[in-house]
Design an enzyme around this catalytic site. Structure first.
Site, PDB file in Angstrom:
ATOM      1  N   THR A 178       0.841  -1.214   0.000  1.00 28.55           N
ATOM      2  CA  THR A 178       0.000   0.000   0.000  1.00 28.55           C
ATOM      3  C   THR A 178       0.868   1.254   0.000  1.00 28.55           C
ATOM      4  OG1 THR A 178      -0.243  -0.245   2.396  1.00 28.55           O
ATOM      5  CG2 THR A 178      -2.105  -0.944   1.055  1.00 28.55           C
ATOM      6  N   HIS A 184      -0.271 -16.247  -3.955  1.00 25.55           N
ATOM      7  CA  HIS A 184      -1.407 -15.939  -4.837  1.00 25.55           C
ATOM      8  C   HIS A 184      -0.988 -15.693  -6.279  1.00 25.55           C
ATOM      9  CE1 HIS A 184      -3.847 -14.525  -1.063  1.00 25.55           C
ATOM     10  NE2 HIS A 184      -3.742 -15.837  -1.146  1.00 25.55           N
ATOM     11  N   CYS A 210      -2.513 -24.037 -24.847  1.00 24.04           N
ATOM     12  CA  CYS A 210      -1.213 -24.643 -25.177  1.00 24.04           C
ATOM     13  C   CYS A 210      -0.158 -24.420 -24.090  1.00 24.04           C
ATOM     14  CB  CYS A 210      -0.701 -24.120 -26.519  1.00 24.04           C
ATOM     15  SG  CYS A 210      -0.085 -22.435 -26.447  1.00 24.04           S
ATOM     16  N   ILE A 267       4.697  -0.279   7.698  1.00 28.34           N
ATOM     17  CA  ILE A 267       5.805  -1.229   7.550  1.00 28.34           C
ATOM     18  C   ILE A 267       6.980  -0.611   6.782  1.00 28.34           C
ATOM     19  CG2 ILE A 267       4.735  -2.366   5.551  1.00 28.34           C
ATOM     20  CD1 ILE A 267       5.944  -4.990   6.786  1.00 28.34           C
TER      21      ILE A 267
HETATM   22 ZN    ZN Z   1      -1.810 -21.086 -26.907  1.00 28.74          ZN
END
Ligand code: ZN
Length: 237
Positions: free
Chosen positions: A25, A118, A129, A228
């Protein structure tokens, strides 16, 4: 300057950092969880819906409109927290960064061993592909980004309803379990899997740095309620 934190860091060469949205942030990247109301004015659905797997499948174009506008902050720069963590790794004190952020700012600051729970907006892949694309492929087009093969490109970001990568989770648990010092910063620790991972820590130097108090404060050995970036910025490394 926080003398206690300074001393803990000085005495250890086995530090693990666990960070959340609050780390970024101060680089200008908002925590979308705390900005729910803001988005509901402009978008039909809350971010938890628009960033879900089923929404991506059913409304891919709308997903990308939201994603491009609200999830990509490509001009953001690492702040002092990112920079000092990179420096701690370089001098052999920090073993790993475990992050809930997807912005790539730890890499940009020079950190190497980063476990991205994440995923990252900088990695994207063709769902047909598997070809890999950087974030330019998402930014430099309108509508749904397509692979050369015609397949849809998806960000390597864990959406709501999707499970976390078990290898990254296992590695994270392992680093935490073996850490001498665990520094947790910029996360409310409410969201899974943060709370669960912290249970792996066996030591007695759990440092919590968060602007607001959290439910984990009592569990921590040292609590610092401050920004922080400011806390890390003051460290003498
Ligand atoms: Zn592809």
């Amino acid at each position: 300057m926080n003398t206690e934190l300074q001393n803990i860091i000085a005495a250890s060469d086995n530090i693990v950092f666990f960070g959340g949205a609050g780390v970024s942030t101060e680089s200008g990247i908002p925590d979308f969880r705390s900005a729910d109301g803001l988005y509901s004015k402009k978008y039909k659905y809350p971010p938890e819906i628009m960033l879900s797997h089923s929404f991506f499948k059913r409304n891919t174009e709308e997903f990308y409109n939201f994603y491009r506008n609200k999830m990509l902050f490509l001009d953001a720069l690492p702040n002092m927290a990112h920079k000092k963590l990179a420096e701690l790794e370089r001098i052999g004190k920090l073993k790993a960064i475990i992050t809930q952020n997807i912005d790539g700012l730890h890499q940009q600051a020079g950190s190497k061993n980063i476990l991205e729970l994440h995923g990252s907006v900088h990695r994207n892949y063709c769902m047909r592909c598997g070809k890999l694309y950087n974030v330019d492929a998402i930014v430099n087009c309108k509508g749904v980004p397509k692979c050369d093969c015609g397949g849809t490109i998806k960000p390597d970001v864990v959406l709501y309803e999707e499970g976390l990568n078990s290898k990254i989770l296992d590695k994270s648990a392992n680093y935490i379990e073996n850490a001498d010092v665990l520094i947790i910063g910029g996360t409310s620790l409410i969201v899974y899997p943060a709370a669960g991972l912290i249970n792996y820590y066996k030591g007695n130097k759990l440092v919590l740095i968060n602007k607001a108090t959290t439910s984990m404060d009592r569990r921590a050995n040292f609590v610092i309620n401050d920004n922080i970036g400011k806390v890390f910025g003051e460290l003498l490394i």
